[in-house]
Structures are given as structure tokens and as C-alpha cells.
Design a protein around this motif. Structure first.
Motif, PDB file in Angstrom:
ATOM      1  N   THR A 282      81.145   4.179  36.089  1.00  0.00           N
ATOM      2  CA  THR A 282      80.102   4.951  36.768  1.00  0.00           C
ATOM      3  C   THR A 282      79.834   4.326  38.135  1.00  0.00           C
ATOM      4  O   THR A 282      80.197   3.168  38.379  1.00  0.00           O
ATOM      5  N   GLY A 283      79.145   5.059  38.972  1.00  0.00           N
ATOM      6  CA  GLY A 283      78.724   4.547  40.269  1.00  0.00           C
ATOM      7  C   GLY A 283      77.693   3.435  40.139  1.00  0.00           C
ATOM      8  O   GLY A 283      77.362   2.772  41.117  1.00  0.00           O
ATOM      9  N   ALA A 284      77.225   3.202  38.914  1.00  0.00           N
ATOM     10  CA  ALA A 284      76.297   2.107  38.642  1.00  0.00           C
ATOM     11  C   ALA A 284      76.972   1.011  37.823  1.00  0.00           C
ATOM     12  O   ALA A 284      76.306   0.179  37.226  1.00  0.00           O
TER      13      ALA A 284
ATOM     14  N   GLN B  53      69.305  -4.733  49.190  1.00  0.00           N
ATOM     15  CA  GLN B  53      69.501  -4.587  47.745  1.00  0.00           C
ATOM     16  C   GLN B  53      70.990  -4.590  47.378  1.00  0.00           C
ATOM     17  O   GLN B  53      71.344  -4.376  46.220  1.00  0.00           O
ATOM     18  N   ALA B  54      71.837  -4.798  48.370  1.00  0.00           N
ATOM     19  CA  ALA B  54      73.267  -4.838  48.089  1.00  0.00           C
ATOM     20  C   ALA B  54      73.918  -6.141  48.538  1.00  0.00           C
ATOM     21  O   ALA B  54      75.138  -6.237  48.598  1.00  0.00           O
ATOM     22  N   THR B  55      73.093  -7.148  48.850  1.00  0.00           N
ATOM     23  CA  THR B  55      73.685  -8.430  49.251  1.00  0.00           C
ATOM     24  C   THR B  55      73.636  -9.433  48.104  1.00  0.00           C
ATOM     25  O   THR B  55      72.725  -9.399  47.277  1.00  0.00           O
ATOM     26  N   ILE B  56      74.618 -10.314  48.068  1.00  0.00           N
ATOM     27  CA  ILE B  56      74.666 -11.343  47.025  1.00  0.00           C
ATOM     28  C   ILE B  56      73.731 -12.503  47.366  1.00  0.00           C
ATOM     29  O   ILE B  56      73.444 -13.343  46.510  1.00  0.00           O
ATOM     30  N   ASN B  57      73.232 -12.543  48.591  1.00  0.00           N
ATOM     31  CA  ASN B  57      72.309 -13.615  48.965  1.00  0.00           C
ATOM     32  C   ASN B  57      70.912 -13.264  48.441  1.00  0.00           C
ATOM     33  O   ASN B  57      70.095 -12.656  49.126  1.00  0.00           O
TER      34      ASN B  57
ATOM     35  N   GLY C  10      72.657   2.812  44.238  1.00  0.00           N
ATOM     36  CA  GLY C  10      73.804   1.924  44.063  1.00  0.00           C
ATOM     37  C   GLY C  10      73.387   0.670  43.315  1.00  0.00           C
ATOM     38  O   GLY C  10      72.318   0.117  43.565  1.00  0.00           O
ATOM     39  N   ALA C  11      74.227   0.217  42.381  1.00  0.00           N
ATOM     40  CA  ALA C  11      73.873  -0.923  41.534  1.00  0.00           C
ATOM     41  C   ALA C  11      75.133  -1.548  40.963  1.00  0.00           C
ATOM     42  O   ALA C  11      76.193  -0.930  40.955  1.00  0.00           O
ATOM     43  N   THR C  12      74.999  -2.779  40.513  1.00  0.00           N
ATOM     44  CA  THR C  12      76.135  -3.416  39.837  1.00  0.00           C
ATOM     45  C   THR C  12      76.142  -3.091  38.353  1.00  0.00           C
ATOM     46  O   THR C  12      77.182  -3.098  37.716  1.00  0.00           O
ATOM     47  N   LEU C  13      74.975  -2.826  37.806  1.00  0.00           N
ATOM     48  CA  LEU C  13      74.836  -2.440  36.396  1.00  0.00           C
ATOM     49  C   LEU C  13      73.818  -1.310  36.328  1.00  0.00           C
ATOM     50  O   LEU C  13      72.862  -1.294  37.102  1.00  0.00           O
ATOM     51  N   PRO C  14      73.998  -0.375  35.385  1.00  0.00           N
ATOM     52  CA  PRO C  14      73.020   0.715  35.270  1.00  0.00           C
ATOM     53  C   PRO C  14      71.635   0.155  34.934  1.00  0.00           C
ATOM     54  O   PRO C  14      71.513  -0.846  34.218  1.00  0.00           O
ATOM     55  N   TYR C  15      70.596   0.831  35.427  1.00  0.00           N
ATOM     56  CA  TYR C  15      69.257   0.256  35.373  1.00  0.00           C
ATOM     57  C   TYR C  15      68.655   0.143  33.978  1.00  0.00           C
ATOM     58  O   TYR C  15      67.648  -0.543  33.807  1.00  0.00           O
ATOM     59  N   GLY C  16      69.248   0.808  32.994  1.00  0.00           N
ATOM     60  CA  GLY C  16      68.738   0.619  31.640  1.00  0.00           C
ATOM     61  C   GLY C  16      69.203  -0.683  31.008  1.00  0.00           C
ATOM     62  O   GLY C  16      68.681  -1.114  29.969  1.00  0.00           O
ATOM     63  N   ASN C  17      70.180  -1.336  31.625  1.00  0.00           N
ATOM     64  CA  ASN C  17      70.718  -2.582  31.076  1.00  0.00           C
ATOM     65  C   ASN C  17      69.610  -3.628  30.934  1.00  0.00           C
ATOM     66  O   ASN C  17      68.761  -3.789  31.811  1.00  0.00           O
ATOM     67  N   ARG C  18      69.649  -4.356  29.835  1.00  0.00           N
ATOM     68  CA  ARG C  18      68.566  -5.308  29.535  1.00  0.00           C
ATOM     69  C   ARG C  18      68.461  -6.444  30.566  1.00  0.00           C
ATOM     70  O   ARG C  18      67.441  -7.120  30.645  1.00  0.00           O
ATOM     71  N   TYR C  19      69.527  -6.586  31.347  1.00  0.00           N
ATOM     72  CA  TYR C  19      69.523  -7.535  32.464  1.00  0.00           C
ATOM     73  C   TYR C  19      68.292  -7.354  33.357  1.00  0.00           C
ATOM     74  O   TYR C  19      67.766  -8.319  33.919  1.00  0.00           O
ATOM     75  N   TYR C  20      67.854  -6.104  33.475  1.00  0.00           N
ATOM     76  CA  TYR C  20      66.737  -5.804  34.379  1.00  0.00           C
ATOM     77  C   TYR C  20      65.364  -5.942  33.718  1.00  0.00           C
ATOM     78  O   TYR C  20      64.351  -5.674  34.377  1.00  0.00           O
ATOM     79  N   ASP C  21      65.316  -6.328  32.438  1.00  0.00           N
ATOM     80  CA  ASP C  21      64.032  -6.315  31.726  1.00  0.00           C
ATOM     81  C   ASP C  21      62.877  -7.016  32.459  1.00  0.00           C
ATOM     82  O   ASP C  21      61.743  -6.524  32.415  1.00  0.00           O
ATOM     83  N   PRO C  22      63.107  -8.148  33.124  1.00  0.00           N
ATOM     84  CA  PRO C  22      61.968  -8.764  33.835  1.00  0.00           C
ATOM     85  C   PRO C  22      61.302  -7.813  34.832  1.00  0.00           C
ATOM     86  O   PRO C  22      60.087  -7.882  35.043  1.00  0.00           O
TER      87      PRO C  22
ATOM     88  N   ILE D 291      77.488  -5.522  47.065  1.00  0.00           N
ATOM     89  CA  ILE D 291      77.860  -5.913  45.703  1.00  0.00           C
ATOM     90  C   ILE D 291      77.700  -4.763  44.719  1.00  0.00           C
ATOM     91  O   ILE D 291      77.983  -4.925  43.533  1.00  0.00           O
ATOM     92  N   ASN D 292      77.211  -3.622  45.169  1.00  0.00           N
ATOM     93  CA  ASN D 292      77.075  -2.493  44.251  1.00  0.00           C
ATOM     94  C   ASN D 292      78.445  -1.993  43.809  1.00  0.00           C
ATOM     95  O   ASN D 292      79.436  -2.143  44.522  1.00  0.00           O
ATOM     96  N   SER D 293      78.497  -1.413  42.637  1.00  0.00           N
ATOM     97  CA  SER D 293      79.744  -0.890  42.079  1.00  0.00           C
ATOM     98  C   SER D 293      80.284   0.223  42.969  1.00  0.00           C
ATOM     99  O   SER D 293      79.523   0.867  43.691  1.00  0.00           O
ATOM    100  N   PRO D 294      81.623   0.457  42.935  1.00  0.00           N
ATOM    101  CA  PRO D 294      82.151   1.608  43.680  1.00  0.00           C
ATOM    102  C   PRO D 294      81.363   2.875  43.335  1.00  0.00           C
ATOM    103  O   PRO D 294      80.822   2.984  42.235  1.00  0.00           O
ATOM    104  N   PRO D 295      81.306   3.826  44.269  1.00  0.00           N
ATOM    105  CA  PRO D 295      80.333   4.918  44.145  1.00  0.00           C
ATOM    106  C   PRO D 295      80.657   5.970  43.096  1.00  0.00           C
ATOM    107  O   PRO D 295      79.800   6.805  42.818  1.00  0.00           O
ATOM    108  N   THR D 296      81.853   5.970  42.550  1.00  0.00           N
ATOM    109  CA  THR D 296      82.179   6.919  41.475  1.00  0.00           C
ATOM    110  C   THR D 296      83.026   6.207  40.420  1.00  0.00           C
ATOM    111  O   THR D 296      83.591   5.137  40.691  1.00  0.00           O
TER     112      THR D 296
END
Lengths: 376, 376
Positions: free
Chosen positions: B215-217, A110-114, A175-187, A210-215
Motif C-alpha cells: 500500500t501507499g502506507a 513528517q517524511a524525514t528520518i531526522n 504518506g507513511a512508512t506504516l499504516p496508521y492503525g499499526n500499534r507502532y503509533y499507539d503512543p 522515508i514514506n513508503s512508495p505512493p502505490t
């Protein structure tokens, strides 16, 4: 450059080599952990032996024995969590676990760009889990692992296996690149709602791949800092779900927060309600107090439970998060900070214990009621 | 490419132009906020008018009127916080503020990669503050603004102005590329200790410029999410100071956490103490319980104070963070969520109020005692 086989020098070559000495500026000798261990200071040798290699495979040392309970390694050899019989003996049978939700491990894909490899790995984990675990103990239920970084492929995987009765939630790492409420994840949420599956966020992989830095202050130095920062990343996801209006777009969506502790949620809920009073004009799609969305849509698991200076404070904070509706027991078996049902929490009143140890999860995952289960 | 002046076409040119029409694929028409405002939906026009442009100069809308109290703008025009007489009338005189610590605004230079310009801007702010503010009201004290992203230049600035009696702390924004306990910043703490200056972290600039995502996300969508995430970034700094052993390396260093709220600290302190029990072998340089370092080395300001469901919980959590030693009043004047001393907190017992509204700050900043001040 490589040649497919070593060349045999000819007399002419020999002569030319002697004439033209060569300097090669990049030759890789091996220097892995096994080779360098004798050269490490003793305390790092000991830490590597106790906790595992730290990297690759993660950024930090872990706890316990390679991150696991020492006694969860099968006697005949093998890895912790690999042996169903041991899991049954040590945990499921011993503590009368009526149902156990399998959450897997190693969310690294869940953290790879592939994206495509991530998707294939998730499918493989899900197929393995169905074949090797769910089919062998009727108490077990599975979590759909998804390539969350590519929501359309993730939705496909949910559609592929999420309709099965024994798959009861979708699972992603914290860990994520964008917070999970972001509409990017809607699908992903469309698929969760389609199959009536909760979306579970489990700690891990913060700041990796590819996840954002941890803090919000970047990378941390020590494993204990990562652990202390996990509630913060979880908090960012929760605020995102609420203030992006995800629960308005998906009124039946349920979210589970896993392994980041519990009591920190109380001050966060107060703060969200308070800030919302002053700033709600900027997010008019948020129609209820943030804490109401939490109570209706979010569930939290117990391990690792927080300790307070006194019991009154513990109870008051549980009350603040409506633990009777939102809190669900979990063990984290076989990880090193495992909580058996006897150790997980201070003694709760019977009614609350019923909710936390059974009813809240049964309602969320659509499992038989406690009464029915007790009758057998 | 540019020519230094427009060329006058010759008849020959005219002919060649006619023969060779040209397509230019990159011409910049202006399209700033003023031009596009009539084309924006009404609610965004209103938000821009109320809160300012959001960007450039920041990533999000703010609150109030351009982020400020509506009545803090001078009647004769000008910006909020620009008029000493108004500040005196509205705040210092009105509420009997014996000493006021100026914290400046616009910490943007702390998020640029141009280290030398950042340093020059910090020096300019410090010189302006000394000349324009500190010299005009003996109640005011200043904060040394530093280019924190280049610790050696930052230390130089502390040495340049930090020895002055009217400069009482060093100040940085919450947003950072690395948590502040990281040893990378040691030259700053050497300078702080040299001049006996607390190191103050003020919210702001999270995720902007070279600072880590907020954020970490990753990046958040709404301003309210940024506000809810600020405690998390502050938490990362605090954990970093403790677990990197910064307070062991600098036993006289004091740190102030500003404008990220207060009560979230209680669960964090419990968690740090709890995790430390299991993981202290990995950070042997941390010799005391994390909460003890907090009590000894860290101070927290009140604004914006958290609201709780009931007073008992508020008092219990203040107790958990040793508010009688660690909490200091602040107003955030003239920002939109300003707390006058009358609004800042629920009514405290006299002894605690004395500590929070005066003594804790007097001891930290080396100001005259309350008794001496009252005698006047």
C-alpha cells in the motif's frame, strides 16, 4: 578536502605545477532551475512557471499557480495563505465561516528520518500558528503538527500544546512508512485520547522521504496519478485502523480523512464488510462490522468532492457512507482546487446541509452549536 | 568454514582442547513450523492447520483450506487443482464451461531479483501447462507466464510460446516494482501486440520479494487488509496505463484486471475523468477521457464480486463501468472463494448475462461465438 583560505603559490609551487599537471574528476558547477530554464523545452519552462519547480520540495508538478489559487496571492506581494486580512476578506467573512480549522502546509518534516529535527520543526509550526494566527482571529482553530514517524516524540508534542482550547485536532500527512492503525503509533493515540483530539490524516507526502512508495505498484510518473492514488493510501490507513483493532483499544478515538475524495469510501466499506464475513476468525478483536467502526469513529471532509454520472448515484453513495453523520465541509483555501461553500457540493436537502456544513464538525471539535452561533 | 570430513582427534589435540575451551557464537538448531507447532498458542496452531504456514511462501494466512476449497482436494490425495478429471467433474462439465482460461498459481518467480531463474521458471510453467493441461482438454486455454521484472526476457518468452493458438493471454501478478503503464515495460507490450495477446493482471505478490510494499502506507498486518488493498494497486496500474499514454503507444493493447473486485472501478473512473479536466495540460498525450480508454482497452473479471446495500446501486455501478462490454465471468477455481456461475452474480438480464458469461471473453480471446458454440 578544503583549506581555510586560498594559498598563494610560491615560485617553487609554480615549477612543481608545471611538472605535475592535475586532473580533478569532481567539480560542481551550479546548474539550478534558473540556470537551466533557457535550455528546457518550452512546455517545461511554462510548466515550471505555472506550477513551481516540481522538485526539490516535492516529486511532481502541482496545479493552479504554484499549487495555489491565482487570486490568493496578496496584491502587495507575498505567498498565498500568508495574509490573514486577505483570508478574512476572500473566504471567512465572505462566506460566513463561523469557525475555520487551520491545517497548515508543507508537511515535509513528517517524511524525514531526522526525528529530532522533525519534532523541533513541528513545535515551531505549532508555536507560530498559535502566535500568528489563533491569537488574531477568534474564529480560527489549530491542528497539532506532530513528528508522526517517532510516536513518542509525537505524543510529547501533543501533551505540550494539545491541551489548549484553540488546538482541536492532531494532523499528519497521508504518506507513511506504516499504516496508521499499526500499534507502532499507539503512543500517539494515547495522547489524542488524553486530550480528546481527533487524529486527522491529510493527503500529501505520499512516497516522499522515508514514506513508503505512493502505490502498491511503486512510484508513479505523473501528478494526476498521485492524486488518483491518494484514496488508496487513505483506504490502507482506514483498513488498518479497523482490522488492527485500534478503535477497540481506543474507544473514544476519532479519525478524520481529508482531501482524498469521498465516494470511493462506499465500495471500500462494502468490501470490508464482505471480506470480514469470511475472514473474521483471523482478527477476532474486530467485534463489529467494519462499516460500523467507520460510522462511529471516522469523519470525512468534502474537498475535492467526486462527480458522478447522475445525482441519484451521488445521493445513494452519500447515503452509503452515512454522510449525515460523517461528512464535513472544507474549502482547502488557498489551494488551487479550493471549493467555496457555494461550489463544494450539489444542493443538499436542508437537514443534510446543516449536518455537513456545520453540525458534524461542531460535534467533533466541540464547537458551539449552530443555534447558539446563529443567535450570536 | 567447513572441512570436508570430521577430523579424528589425536592425543595431542585432546590436550590442546582441554587447554583452550571454545565458545561458538552461531550454531543453527532447526526450528521449523513442525518443531515449534506444539509451542504455539492453540489459535495459531489451528490457523496454521487451516490456512497453511503463512510464511515462507507468502506473508499472510489465506482463507479456506490452505487457500483452496475443501472439496477441491482429490480423494486419492494430492493438491487442489492438480487433477484434471476432478476439475472437469466439479466445474467444467458441471457448469457447461465451453472454454476455461488457465491462470496457473504461485507467481512467486515474478517477485525475485534473479531474472534468469525467474525466466527459466516461467518457461517451465508454460511448457508444463501446454503438455499437461492444454493438450488434454480442448476447452482449456493457457496464459503465458513471464518474468515481468525483466521486460526484454519477458518479451522473449512471449515470442517463444505466445504464437500458439492455445495461449490466449500474457499474465502477471498485481505486485510490482513499477506500475505497469510505465514505459519500462514497453518491450512486453510490443510482444503482446505482436501476438495479439491481452495483458492480464492477476492479484497476488503485492509487497513480496522485490515488489513494492502493498500500500501507499507500507506493509499491512492482516490478510484481510491485503485483500482490501488489492483494488488500490490495480487502480495504480490502470491510472498508469492511461496517464502514461500506453494505450496511445499501443492502440491494440487490451488489459484484463483480475480478482480485485469490480465496483470500485466506478468511482475511480469518475475521479480520473474529473482530475483530467484540471490537469490534462500536464499529460497532453492523453487524448481522450480516461473512462474512454477504460471502455475500449480494459476488461474486468467477476470474482470476487462486490456486494452492495441494494440491487439498484449494483446495477447503476455496473452501468457506470459499461459491464456489457467490459465484464467477464470467472470462477477462481479451486481457490477457497470460488464462484460457480450460479453464485457469481445476482441474476442479470439475459442480454447482459450473455455478454458477461460468454461474449465479452469470446471477443477478447478470439474464441468461437456463442451461437456457433451452442450449435456445437
Amino acid at each position: 578536502m578544503q583549506t581555510s583560505q586560498a594559498e598563494t603559490p610560491s615560485p617553487a609551487d609554480k615549477k612543481s605545477k608545471a611538472k605535475r599537471p592535475i586532473i580533478d574528476c569532481d567539480i560542481h558547477q551550479i546548474s539550478g532551475l534558473e540556470e537551466i530554464k533557457p535550455y528546457l523545452p518550452r512546455h517545461y519552462r511554462e510548466m515550471v512557471e505555472a506550477y513551481g519547480p516540481a522538485y526539490p520540495g516535492g516529486m511532481h508538478f502541482n496545479g493552479g499557480v504554484g499549487g495555489r489559487m491565482a487570486d490568493a496571492y496578496p496584491e502587495e506581494g507575498g505567498r498565498a495563505g500568508s495574509d490573514l486580512a486577505l483570508m478574512q476578506r476572500q473566504h471567512l467573512d465572505r462566506y460566513n465561516v463561523a469557525y475555520g480549522i487551520l491545517t497548515g502546509e508543507g508537511y515535509g518534516m513528517q517524511a524525514t528520518i531526522n526525528y529530532d529535527y522533525a519534532a523541533a520543526t513541528c513545535s515551531a509550526i505549532n508555536d507560530y500558528t498559535i502566535e500568528h494566527w489563533l491569537s488574531r482571529d477568534s474564529r480560527l482553530r489549530g491542528s497539532v503538527m506532530i513528528p508522526k514517524q517517532e510516536p513518542r516524540l509525537a505524543a510529547k508534542e501533543i501533551d505540550r500544546v494539545g491541551g489548549r482550547a484553540d488546538m482541536v485536532q492532531v494532523i499528519v500527512c497521508n504518506g507513511a512508512t506504516l499504516p496508521y492503525g499499526n500499534r507502532y503509533y499507539d503512543p500517539i493515540y494515547e495522547a489524542c485520547v488524553r486530550h480528546n483530539l481527533p487524529f486527522t490524516i491529510h493527503v500529501g507526502l505520499e512516497g516522499e522521504g522515508i514514506n513508503s512508495p505512493p502505490t502498491g505498484a511503486g512510484y508513479v510518473t505523473n501528478y494526476i496519478e498521485t492524486r488518483c492514488a491518494r484514496p488508496s493510501t487513505m483506504a490502507a490507513h482506514l483498513a488498518s485502523f479497523i482490522f488492527e483493532g485500534t478503535f477497540e483499544r481506543f474507544p473514544t478515538l476519532r479519525v478524520v480523512l481529508q482531501e482524498a475524495g469521498v465516494l470511493w469510501l462506499a465500495p471500500l466499506l462494502w468490501k470490508m464488510d464482505q471480506e470480514w464475513k469470511g475472514l473474521r476468525v483471523q482478527t477476532p478483536w474486530v467485534r463489529k462490522r467494519p462499516s460500523e467502526y467507520f460510522r462511529e469513529h471516522v469523519r470525512v471532509t468534502t474537498q475535492p468532492i467526486d462527480e458522478t454520472p447522475n445525482r441519484a448515484l451521488f445521493d445513494a453513495l452519500l447515503d452509503s457512507i452515512h454522510a449525515d453523520e460523517t461528512l464535513m465541509y472544507c474549502s482547502d483555501y488557498p489551494h488551487w482546487d479550493y471549493d467555496s461553500p457555494k461550489q463544494a457540493l450539489p444542493r443538499l436537502a436542508d437537514a443534510l446541509a446543516d449536518r455537513v456544513y456545520y453540525d458534524n464538525a461542531a460535534e467533533l471539535y466541540g464547537l458551539p452549536t449552530r443555534e447558539k452561533e446563529a443567535k450570536g
